[in-house]
Design an enzyme around this catalytic site. Structure first.
Site, short mmCIF file in Angstrom:
data_model
loop_
_atom_site.label_atom_id
_atom_site.label_comp_id
_atom_site.label_asym_id
_atom_site.label_seq_id
_atom_site.Cartn_x
_atom_site.Cartn_y
_atom_site.Cartn_z
N PRO A 150 19.15 -31.64 22.37
CA PRO A 150 18.05 -31.85 22.71
C PRO A 150 16.76 -31.92 22.40
CG PRO A 150 19.41 -29.88 21.87
CD PRO A 150 19.90 -31.06 21.96
N CYS A 151 16.10 -33.16 22.12
CA CYS A 151 15.21 -33.64 21.49
C CYS A 151 14.22 -33.46 22.14
CB CYS A 151 15.08 -34.83 20.88
SG CYS A 151 15.39 -36.10 22.84
N HIS A 152 14.13 -33.17 23.62
CA HIS A 152 13.40 -32.39 24.16
C HIS A 152 12.66 -30.19 24.09
CE1 HIS A 152 16.46 -30.82 26.40
NE2 HIS A 152 16.30 -30.40 27.08
#
Length: 191
Positions: A150-152
């Site tokens: 989950p780089c967001h």
DNA sequence: GATTGACGCCGAG
DNA sequence: CTCGGCGTCAATC
């Protein structure tokens, strides 16, 4: 762009308006996830940039469906064992998708952020014991497994959203899908 | 070496 | 609040 020569299998899943796709190695591990697109061709093109040799097959469609659910904010957790985390310069694995141990450290750290939470680039940097905050951002920017890793959920220390490969808009959309409130490019911590 | 980042921090307007 | 400028460091040229 570091092309791979191995054959990969691309599976696809479609929701209302978006197409999702992921590339799988012969061992059945995910070597790359594409950001969703409204156009199927763009999606396949993106993956083929990294994996020129591919076939499209529906055998992993279900897994790609889970990725789509995560994108839309469902809490379904994902088995990280499905990801190919080998490093290319470490073992000339033909299936390797990450380039350095630094990248892997960063990716693994980001992977540990639970659904509905965020961390800052600085926190990630501290966790991997470096002060190269920008280097961390760059490594996250190269994340081959967006959505699942989950780089967001990584934002700037001042609360601003920060960048995203698929455009800041998409990052904002994903965070909203997870229940966050965002006001003028800043994330509000109490949802 | 020199440059370039999905950054952080501080100080000046 | 916005900017500039500098710190920092891995990757790339």
């Amino acid at each position: 762009m570091n092309k791979r020569k191995d054959l990969v299998i691309i599976s696809i899943h479609k929701t209302n308006k978006l197409y999702f796709a992921a590339a799988f190695s012969q061992k059945g591990k995910i070597v790359r996830i594409a950001l969703p697109q409204t156009n199927l061709e763009d999606l396949v093109t993106e993956i083929s940039n990294y994996h020129p040799k591919f076939i499209i097959n529906n055998m992993y469609d279900e897994i790609v469906g889970i990725i789509a659910e995560i994108y839309h904010g469902n809490t379904s957790n994902f088995d990280i064992e499905l990801l190919e985390l080998n490093i290319s310069n470490e073992s000339s694995h033909e299936t390797a998708t990450l380039n350095t141990t630094f990248e892997r450290d960063v990716i693994l750290e980001v992977a540990s952020i639970p659904h509905g939470q965020v961390k800052t680039y600085k926190e990630i940097a501290t966790a991997v014991k470096t002060q190269g905050y920008r280097a961390v951002g760059t490594a996250i920017g190269k994340n081959p497994f967006p959505i699942v890793v989950p780089c967001h959920r990584v934002v700037r220390s001042d609360g601003k959203i920060g960048g995203f490969r698929g455009g800041k808009q998409m990052k904002i959309e994903m965070l909203i899908n997870e229940g966050f409130k965002i006001k003028s490019d800043k994330i509000l911590l109490e949802k």
